[in-house]
Design a protein around this motif. Structure first.
Motif, short mmCIF file in Angstrom:
data_model
loop_
_atom_site.label_atom_id
_atom_site.label_comp_id
_atom_site.label_asym_id
_atom_site.label_seq_id
_atom_site.Cartn_x
_atom_site.Cartn_y
_atom_site.Cartn_z
N ASN A 29 5.18 -15.21 -4.83
CA ASN A 29 4.14 -14.37 -5.85
C ASN A 29 2.79 -14.51 -5.34
N PRO A 30 2.43 -13.36 -4.48
CA PRO A 30 1.06 -13.51 -3.99
C PRO A 30 -0.08 -13.07 -4.99
N TYR A 31 0.35 -12.45 -6.23
CA TYR A 31 -0.35 -11.54 -7.11
C TYR A 31 -1.40 -12.66 -8.02
N GLN A 32 -0.91 -13.99 -7.93
CA GLN A 32 -1.79 -15.12 -8.38
C GLN A 32 -2.94 -15.46 -7.82
N GLN A 33 -3.02 -14.97 -6.43
CA GLN A 33 -4.29 -15.48 -5.64
C GLN A 33 -5.27 -14.24 -5.82
N PRO A 34 -6.39 -15.08 -5.90
CA PRO A 34 -7.79 -14.24 -6.11
C PRO A 34 -8.04 -12.98 -5.14
N ASP A 35 -7.50 -13.47 -4.00
CA ASP A 35 -8.03 -12.55 -3.04
C ASP A 35 -6.98 -11.27 -3.12
N VAL A 36 -5.75 -11.67 -3.48
CA VAL A 36 -4.82 -10.35 -3.64
C VAL A 36 -5.01 -9.67 -4.89
N ALA A 67 3.96 -7.44 2.27
CA ALA A 67 3.47 -7.53 0.74
C ALA A 67 3.46 -8.95 0.24
N GLY A 68 4.21 -9.87 0.85
CA GLY A 68 4.19 -11.36 0.50
C GLY A 68 2.92 -11.97 0.82
N VAL A 69 1.96 -11.32 1.67
CA VAL A 69 0.75 -11.78 1.68
C VAL A 69 -0.39 -11.12 1.09
N THR A 70 -0.33 -9.65 1.52
CA THR A 70 -1.21 -8.87 0.77
C THR A 70 -1.01 -8.18 -0.75
N GLY A 71 0.25 -8.37 -1.13
CA GLY A 71 0.60 -7.73 -2.25
C GLY A 71 0.75 -6.17 -2.33
N ILE A 72 0.52 -5.64 -1.06
CA ILE A 72 0.62 -4.18 -0.95
C ILE A 72 1.84 -3.94 -0.04
N SER A 73 2.65 -2.98 -0.59
CA SER A 73 4.03 -2.86 0.09
C SER A 73 3.73 -2.40 1.34
N PHE A 74 4.72 -2.96 2.35
CA PHE A 74 4.80 -2.66 3.92
C PHE A 74 3.15 -2.88 4.42
N THR A 75 2.43 -3.79 4.04
CA THR A 75 0.98 -3.68 4.39
C THR A 75 0.56 -4.91 4.91
N THR A 121 7.15 1.16 -2.47
CA THR A 121 7.38 -0.10 -3.31
C THR A 121 8.91 -0.51 -2.78
N SER A 122 9.63 -1.30 -3.78
CA SER A 122 10.69 -2.14 -3.38
C SER A 122 11.53 -2.26 -4.65
N LEU A 123 12.73 -2.42 -4.53
CA LEU A 123 13.71 -2.56 -5.87
C LEU A 123 13.24 -3.93 -6.45
N PHE A 124 13.01 -5.00 -5.83
CA PHE A 124 12.58 -5.97 -6.32
C PHE A 124 11.18 -6.27 -5.48
N PRO A 125 10.19 -6.60 -6.55
CA PRO A 125 8.80 -6.63 -6.16
C PRO A 125 8.17 -7.76 -5.56
N LEU A 126 8.77 -9.11 -5.30
CA LEU A 126 8.44 -10.09 -4.80
C LEU A 126 9.15 -10.44 -3.62
N ALA A 127 8.48 -11.17 -2.56
CA ALA A 127 8.88 -11.54 -1.49
C ALA A 127 10.09 -12.71 -1.78
N LEU A 128 11.14 -12.64 -0.97
CA LEU A 128 12.25 -13.85 -1.05
C LEU A 128 12.48 -14.56 0.15
N THR A 129 12.84 -15.94 -0.06
CA THR A 129 12.86 -16.69 1.34
C THR A 129 13.92 -17.65 1.14
N LYS A 130 14.64 -17.84 2.16
CA LYS A 130 15.54 -18.97 1.92
C LYS A 130 15.56 -19.73 3.38
N GLU A 131 15.20 -21.28 3.33
CA GLU A 131 14.98 -21.95 4.35
C GLU A 131 13.91 -21.48 5.26
#
Length: 225
Positions: A29-36, A67-75, A121-131
Motif C-alpha cells: 500500500n504505497p498510499y501511506q507514504q508522504p511522497d506518494v 503503481a506499487g511504487v508511485t500510486g499511479i496506475s501503469f506509471t 485503473t485496476s480491478l483491485f487497486p493495490l499491488a500483490l506479491t507472493k514470495e
C-alpha cells in the motif's frame, strides 16, 4: 463542484489493505507514504481537475514496480517525470507495462490529451506479491474469493469519479473473465472491449509492437463517445 480529481484523491488517501488474504499473499500500500500522497495530489490535480467522464481502462492489480511504487496506475517514477511532468525522488523501476502504456499515451498526443479522455485503473487497486514476486488476484481461487468484495467495491466507488459507462476497456485476456463476471453481477458497463495486456505484449510479442500499438490506438479511439 466536486471534480474527478477531488474524488480520486480522497479515495486513494483513505485506501487500506485487506486483512483477509490467504497466507503468503502480501499487499503493498504505497498510499501511506508522504511522497506518494504528494504525487497522487499533483497527478490528479494536473490531469483530472474537471467533471468530464472518462473511459475506464482496467487492468488486473498493480505491479510492485509501477503503481506499487508511485500510486499511479501503469506509471513508473521515470515515466511520471518524463511523460507527466511530475518530479519525484523515487527510485527508477523496471516495468514493461508502463513502458508500453506510455507509448500509447504519447501516440494520443501526450498525457494531457490522453488523461482528458481515459482513466487507467485496476480491478483491485493495490499491488500483490507472493514470495517477493508480482502476484495476480486470480492466481489462486482463495485469493480471488477473498478479494472479490473489495474488487466489487473498488470498481463501484471509482465509477463515481466520473465514468463513461457505455464501454470499458479490459487489459488482459484472462482479466476479461473476471471483469465480465463482475459486470454480469453489477451491470457497471454497457459493453467491454478487451486488449492484450501490455506486459504480455512486450514480454512475448515484442516483434509485433507496432501492430499492437496501432491496435490499441484504433480500439481506444473507437471507444470515445
Amino acid at each position: 463542484m466536486t471534480t474527478f480529481a477531488d474524488k480520486a484523491i480522497a479515495y486513494y488517501n483513505h485506501l487500506s489493505a485487506p486483512t483477509t488474504l490467504p497466507p503468503g499473499v502480501d499487499v503493498i500500500n504505497p498510499y501511506q507514504q508522504p511522497d506518494v500522497v504528494r504525487i497522487v495530489q499533483e497527478f490528479y490535480t494536473k490531469f483530472f481537475l474537471d467533471t468530464n467522464p472518462r473511459v475506464f481502462m482496467l487492468g488486473i492489480n498493480p505491479g510492485r514496480f509501477g503503481a506499487g511504487v508511485t500510486g499511479i496506475s501503469f506509471t513508473t517514477p521515470q515515466n511520471l517525470r518524463r511523460y507527466c511532468g511530475i518530479e519525484n525522488v523515487l527510485r527508477d523501476t523496471p516495468e514493461l507495462s508502463s513502458r508500453f502504456i506510455y507509448q500509447v499515451v504519447d501516440a494520443f498526443g501526450g498525457a494531457q490529451e490522453f488523461y482528458k479522455q481515459f482513466f487507467l485503473t485496476s480491478l483491485f487497486p493495490l499491488a500483490l506479491t507472493k514470495e517477493g514476486k508480482n502476484y495476480n488476484f486470480y492466481d489462486d481461487r482463495f485469493t480471488t474469493e477473498a478479494l472479490w468484495p473489495a474488487i466489487t467495491d473498488t470498481v463501484r466507488t471509482q465509477l463515481d469519479f466520473g465514468a463513461s459507462r457505455h464501454v470499458a476497456v479490459c487489459l488482459g485476456r484472462k482479466n476479461e473473465t473476471y471483469l465480465r463476471r463482475l459486470n454480469d453481477q453489477q451491470g457497471f458497463f454497457d459493453r467491454i472491449v478487451t486488449l492484450d495486456h501490455p506486459r504480455y505484449i512486450l514480454q512475448y510479442r515484442s516483434r509485433d509492437l507496432n501492430s499492437y500499438l496501432d491496435l490499441y490506438i484504433r480500439t481506444l479511439a473507437d471507444c470515445l463517445p
